[in-house]
Structure formats: C-alpha cells, structure tokens
Design a protein around this motif. Structure first.
Motif, PDB file in Angstrom:
ATOM      1  N   THR A  55     -21.065   0.410  17.602  1.00 26.91           N
ATOM      2  CA  THR A  55     -20.952   0.693  19.036  1.00 26.91           C
ATOM      3  C   THR A  55     -21.949  -0.153  19.817  1.00 26.91           C
ATOM      4  OG1 THR A  55     -20.132   2.914  18.617  1.00 26.91           O
ATOM      5  CG2 THR A  55     -21.180   2.543  20.755  1.00 26.91           C
ATOM      6  N   THR A 147      -9.799   7.705  19.891  1.00 31.09           N
ATOM      7  CA  THR A 147      -9.377   8.442  18.683  1.00 31.09           C
ATOM      8  C   THR A 147      -8.175   9.357  18.920  1.00 31.09           C
ATOM      9  OG1 THR A 147     -10.358   9.429  16.704  1.00 31.09           O
ATOM     10  CG2 THR A 147     -10.833  10.537  18.782  1.00 31.09           C
ATOM     11  N   HIS A 291     -12.059  14.994  14.183  1.00 30.35           N
ATOM     12  CA  HIS A 291     -13.021  14.732  15.262  1.00 30.35           C
ATOM     13  C   HIS A 291     -13.919  15.931  15.586  1.00 30.35           C
ATOM     14  CE1 HIS A 291     -14.756  12.675  18.668  1.00 30.35           C
ATOM     15  NE2 HIS A 291     -14.610  13.797  19.334  1.00 30.35           N
ATOM     16  N   GLU A 341     -22.714   6.381   7.781  1.00 29.67           N
ATOM     17  CA  GLU A 341     -22.947   5.603   9.011  1.00 29.67           C
ATOM     18  C   GLU A 341     -21.686   5.348   9.816  1.00 29.67           C
ATOM     19  OE1 GLU A 341     -25.635   2.067   8.380  1.00 29.67           O
ATOM     20  OE2 GLU A 341     -25.671   2.925   6.373  1.00 29.67           O
ATOM     21  N   MET A 348     -14.412  -1.644  12.347  1.00 32.91           N
ATOM     22  CA  MET A 348     -14.724  -1.370  13.751  1.00 32.91           C
ATOM     23  C   MET A 348     -14.594  -2.641  14.582  1.00 32.91           C
ATOM     24  SD  MET A 348     -15.037   1.792  13.653  1.00 32.91           S
ATOM     25  CE  MET A 348     -15.232   2.007  15.405  1.00 32.91           C
TER      26      MET A 348
HETATM   27  N1  RBV Z   1     -15.796   5.573  14.525  1.00 38.57           N
HETATM   28  N2  RBV Z   1     -16.764   4.837  15.012  1.00 38.57           N
HETATM   29  C1  RBV Z   1     -17.484   4.436  13.983  1.00 38.57           C
HETATM   30  N3  RBV Z   1     -19.104   3.022  12.970  1.00 38.57           N
HETATM   31  O1  RBV Z   1     -19.048   3.272  15.159  1.00 38.57           O
HETATM   32  N4  RBV Z   1     -16.989   4.938  12.869  1.00 38.57           N
HETATM   33  C2  RBV Z   1     -15.919   5.666  13.212  1.00 38.57           C
HETATM   34  C3  RBV Z   1     -18.618   3.527  14.083  1.00 38.57           C
HETATM   35  C4  RBV Z   1     -14.750   6.116  15.383  1.00 38.57           C
HETATM   36  C5  RBV Z   1     -13.357   5.823  14.862  1.00 38.57           C
HETATM   37  O2  RBV Z   1     -12.762   4.765  15.590  1.00 38.57           O
HETATM   38  C6  RBV Z   1     -12.603   7.138  15.040  1.00 38.57           C
HETATM   39  O3  RBV Z   1     -11.417   6.985  15.759  1.00 38.57           O
HETATM   40  C7  RBV Z   1     -13.603   8.010  15.764  1.00 38.57           C
HETATM   41  O4  RBV Z   1     -14.870   7.508  15.430  1.00 38.57           O
HETATM   42  C8  RBV Z   1     -13.552   9.494  15.456  1.00 38.57           C
HETATM   43  O5  RBV Z   1     -14.352  10.200  16.328  1.00 38.57           O
END
Ligand code: RBV
Length: 412
Positions: A55, A147, A291, A341, A348
């Motif tokens: 991110t 998501t 989620h 992580e 990503m």
């Molecule tokens: N997700 N982000 C990460 N490493 O930043 N890993 C997973 C990261 C997102 C992923 O795209 C998914 O749709 C969402 O987290 C679930 O909340």
C-alpha cells in the motif's frame, strides 16, 4: 497531523517499502509516468487500505502523480507500524497503528475524510459508507473499491439509491480477482497460519468454508502442501466445482468433527459457531480469510469457553466445557494480514496498478460518470496484464488478420 505508533520505526519501514517496490514493476512504471505527467496534481485522496509495504508503494505512486494522500487502515490489526512511520515521513497523512480500538479505527477514517478528498479509495466499504453517512459525499468526484465484500456493500448502497458518487470496482478487474483473490490469498493465508502456529500441514484435514475465488486459492495451496481438503458451500454450482476439482464436499456440521484446521472465506457471518465448535476435535485450529471478523463467531467462543490464554503471538487457546481446546488465529480477523504481511508484492502489483489507473480515470472522467458502480475500463485491465507479462519476460502471440476475421464471422 499524521498519527502512527512510533515514528522511530521509519528506517525499517523504508527498507520494507523498497523491497516491495522492487517486486512491483508495473506500479513502478506507472509511478514513473505519473512523476512526469503529474495527472493527479492538486487531487486529494482519502484511502482506507491495509497499511502494508505494498500500500505504501501505491500511496507514494499517487503522490508522484501530484496527489495529496490521506491514509487510514482498513482493519484495526493489519497495520505495519514501521511502514506507517515511513509513510508519515514521506509526507503521507497516515492515521494508523496496529491494535487500534474500534472507535479509534472509525476516528482515523473520519480524519482522512476531513482532508476534504476528491477521491475515496476503499478496501471493504467503510470509508465509502462513512462518507455517505456523515455528509462528505457531495464533494467527492469518485471512489474505488479493492475487495469483494466492499463491492457487495457499495452495490447495496447503489441499489437503495443512496450512492452519491461513481465507484470503480477494482476488485472486479480480471487482473485483480483472478490473481489477488486466488493466488494472493492462497499463499498469504497459508503464510499466516504457519507464522501463527508453525504446524505441519501435510496429512492434516483442512476445511475451507466457501469456494469463491479466495476459497479456491486457499484449498489449492493447502492441497499443494499435502493436506486432505474438505470444502463446505451453500451455492450448488460452487459446491459442484469444488467436488469436480477433487475436494470432499460436506456440510460444516460434518466437517466440524473431522477438521484439524478450518479457514473461512465466505464473506458471511456465523459460518463457524457454537454448534460446530462443540463438535470439534481437541486442538482444532480456526482462522478467517474473509474481510470481516464475523465468519468465525468469536462471541460464541468467548461465551462457551471456561478459560482462554494467549499461547503464541496471534494464537489464542480456548478451553471448552467438554475438556477440548480449540485455537483461534488473529482474533478471527483476516489471518493473512494480521498473522502475516498480506499478499505478496508481485500480486499486489496488479491490484494496485488497477487502483492507480482507476484514480487517474476518475480524475479525468469522474465528473461525467453517473453515481453508480462502474467496472475498471477494459483498456486499463489489459494494460496491466500486458505490462505484467512484459515484466515477467513473457511474450505472447498476435492474431493474424485472417484469424481476426474468422473469429468475427459465422461463415467458418
Ligand atoms: N490486500 N492487500 C494486501 N499486501 O497490501 N494484501 C491483501 C497488501 C487486500 C486484497 O487486495 C484483498 O482484496 C483485501 O486486502 C481484503 O481486505
């Protein structure tokens, strides 16, 4: 003023971000173009995403494009504090720390809305819903959603006529769900289970609740590590797919008696509750990959248990009245983001390239889009795939004019 746990962690965070960026070639290309063209000059973005090293690469790419980015966490436990500290130093308005309370979590989201955003960037629907509930929606040009759960919530806002600005469903881009939801979650969920427990997966009964894209990825990887995989479902078509992919399909009430490890990936609540927990074997391990923390009923566990203790980091033991012990990873929150992580950077790279390009699209076109749910434009999806292939050194064939003609004609 950004709010993070410890600004002193910034150096470690910066190295993590550097490592992630090195594995995100597509987003890096976009960031380079953004820094030249500055397509987001003067744009304010309020993002509610897991505050991870990936991110961070996205937030910095948006900044390269000229945007001011305000960032809060999309889960109270998923923030990487060193990354948050590094981002704060880089001029991102971060309001996130690992272990924030429910109230602090909501306050942090509202802090980003107070940045007076043109764009919201969401993972799970919380900032979009809050923007609408608290009167921030009218000034917003558009939003994106990362998501499946968030897409469902925003579709429900739209269906009830509440949605006030266009939202691009990044989750539904093919270069997102086909990869992130399947391979990203597949790997990172196993990673979270291993970091929290260090158990052997080979030979275990591994129960996956839900055979959507996430469940499919988790089941595939569990089988790859030698587990005997059971799938539970409510949808007859998905259940059939699981059966023909070679998994054992049965109701949760049956699976509960057999499983050594349980992972929920349904997007729904109370998938594992008291009636299942009381049937489980001594030592059963529970984790959630959906989620929200509603899939395993933590309330039921708390009510049933005679006692509980933290046995390792991210692992809680519950002693049940029948004398058996069950173990809950990461408080039933996203196991891959809390105990590990999150998804690896490489996957990503695609999800967040879609985010960056969707924001650019909203800045250009958002004002003329109706306040509905919109797909990621096909050109963006294909561009992400093309750049990813190139970064992997993979070339593909091109249709000849004769083949193109053949495909479009009924003549044969
Ligand atoms: N997700 N982000 C990460 N490493 O930043 N890993 C997973 C990261 C997102 C992923 O795209 C998914 O749709 C969402 O987290 C679930 O909340």
């Amino acid at each position: 003023m950004p709010k993070v746990k410890d600004p002193g962690l910034a150096d470690r965070g910066r190295l993590k971000i550097e490592w992630a960026k090195a594995h995100m070639p597509v987003l890096s290309i976009i960031a380079e173009r953004f820094s030249k063209e500055r397509p987001l000059e003067g744009v304010r973005i309020a993002a509610c995403l897991h505050v991870t090293k990936e991110t961070a690469v996205l937030a910095l790419a948006l900044k390269e494009g000229g945007a001011k980015v305000c960032l809060s966490a999309s889960n109270p436990l998923s923030t990487q504090d060193d990354v948050a500290a590094a981002l704060a130093e880089e001029g991102i308005d971060v309001y996130a720390w690992r272990g924030m309370s429910e109230d602090e979590y909501l306050e942090a989201i509202e802090s980003t809305l107070k940045c007076d955003p043109h764009i919201t960037m969401d993972d799970g629907g919380d900032i979009t819903v809050m923007a609408h509930q608290k009167g921030y929606a009218d000034r917003i040009i558009g939003g994106t959603e990362e998501t499946t759960t968030g897409v469902l919530r925003i579709e429900s806002l739209a269906k009830e006529g509440i949605l006030r600005y266009p939202v691009i469903t990044v989750n539904n881009a093919e270069t997102k769900w086909n990869f992130d939801n399947v391979y990203g979650t597949g790997q990172s969920t196993i990673d979270g289970i291993l970091r929290a427990t260090n158990i052997m997966i080979a030979g275990k009964w591994f129960v996956v609740a839900g055979y959507g894209h996430v469940g499919r990825g988790v089941a595939m990887r569990a089988r790859g590590m030698g587990a005997k995989v059971i799938v539970t479902e409510v949808d007859p078509i998905r259940a059939l797919m699981a059966a023909m992919d070679g998994y054992i399909v049965m109701p949760m009430k049956e699976a509960a008696k057999i499983g050594d490890i349980f992972v929920t990936a349904t997007g729904n609540r109370d998938v594992i509750k008291a009636e299942h927990i009381s049937l489980m074997k001594d030592g059963a391990i529970l984790a959630n990959a959906g989620h929200f923390d509603v899939e395993v009923s933590v309330k039921d566990l708390e009510l049933m248990a005679l006692s509980r203790r933290e046995i390792r980091e991210n692992l809680r033991e519950y002693l049940l009245p029948n004398g058996r012990r069950v173990y809950l990873i990461a408080e039933g929150r996203l196991v891959n983001l809390v105990a590990a992580e999150g998804h690896p950077s490489e996957v990503m790279d695609m999800s967040f390239s879609n985010q960056a390009l969707a924001v650019e699209h909203l800045v250009k076109e958002g004002r003329s889009l109706p306040p509905k749910v919109h797909p990621v434009p096909r050109q963006i999806d294909e561009e992400v795939a093309r750049l990813k292939l190139r970064s992997m050194g993979i070339e593909i064939d091109v249709l000849t004019p004769e083949q193109e003609k053949y495909l479009k004609s009924w003549r044969g």
